[in-house]
Design a protein around this motif. Sequence first.
Motif, PDB file in Angstrom:
ATOM      1  N   GLN A   1      37.390  41.372  41.363  1.00 30.47           N
ATOM      2  CA  GLN A   1      37.413  41.563  42.808  1.00 30.47           C
ATOM      3  C   GLN A   1      36.297  40.763  43.466  1.00 30.47           C
ATOM      4  O   GLN A   1      36.503  40.171  44.517  1.00 30.47           O
ATOM      5  CB  GLN A   1      37.274  43.038  43.162  1.00 30.47           C
ATOM      6  N   VAL A   2      35.139  40.745  42.848  1.00 29.73           N
ATOM      7  CA  VAL A   2      34.016  39.972  43.385  1.00 29.73           C
ATOM      8  C   VAL A   2      34.342  38.476  43.347  1.00 29.73           C
ATOM      9  O   VAL A   2      34.092  37.758  44.316  1.00 29.73           O
ATOM     10  CB  VAL A   2      32.712  40.276  42.604  1.00 29.73           C
TER      11      VAL A   2
ATOM     12  N   ARG B   1      37.309  37.092  43.442  1.00 29.97           N
ATOM     13  CA  ARG B   1      38.315  36.814  44.474  1.00 29.97           C
ATOM     14  C   ARG B   1      37.694  36.808  45.856  1.00 29.97           C
ATOM     15  O   ARG B   1      38.029  35.981  46.698  1.00 29.97           O
ATOM     16  CB  ARG B   1      39.442  37.834  44.407  1.00 29.97           C
ATOM     17  N   LEU B   2      36.784  37.730  46.118  1.00 29.12           N
ATOM     18  CA  LEU B   2      36.129  37.788  47.415  1.00 29.12           C
ATOM     19  C   LEU B   2      35.299  36.535  47.670  1.00 29.12           C
ATOM     20  O   LEU B   2      35.347  35.956  48.764  1.00 29.12           O
ATOM     21  CB  LEU B   2      35.258  39.038  47.498  1.00 29.12           C
TER      22      LEU B   2
ATOM     23  N   MET C   1      37.594  33.725  48.457  1.00 24.04           N
ATOM     24  CA  MET C   1      38.116  33.791  49.824  1.00 24.04           C
ATOM     25  C   MET C   1      37.093  33.289  50.839  1.00 24.04           C
ATOM     26  O   MET C   1      37.443  32.594  51.790  1.00 24.04           O
ATOM     27  CB  MET C   1      38.532  35.223  50.146  1.00 24.04           C
TER      28      MET C   1
ATOM     29  N   LEU D   1      43.278  40.523  45.922  1.00 27.34           N
ATOM     30  CA  LEU D   1      42.494  41.698  46.294  1.00 27.34           C
ATOM     31  C   LEU D   1      43.399  42.880  46.618  1.00 27.34           C
ATOM     32  O   LEU D   1      43.126  44.019  46.222  1.00 27.34           O
ATOM     33  CB  LEU D   1      41.599  41.391  47.502  1.00 27.34           C
TER      34      LEU D   1
END
Length: 80
Positions: free
Chosen positions: A7-8, A10-11, A14, A48
């Motif tokens: 998740q980190v 992907r963030l 982004m 996400l």
Amino acid sequence: MKISFMQVVRLVGMVLAIAGIIYALEFMERGIAVWFWVLLLGIGFVGLLWTFRLTQRRLAVEKRARERSEKKKRGRRPKR
């Protein structure tokens, strides 16, 4: 709330995609660069959303299992 490593990643991807879109729009005349960054942003968003839904589903299953086990424990009363 537990945040996974993916998740980190992907963030961060982004955030870089947004910066890339701004850069491509500002300094490049239309081209594939803008679409690359838009695609990267879209993939990050979908990733996400997917990981969030998986996490929520797993938590719901765990909660139901916990409730069932508590219900079984309460249902077992010693007979007199």
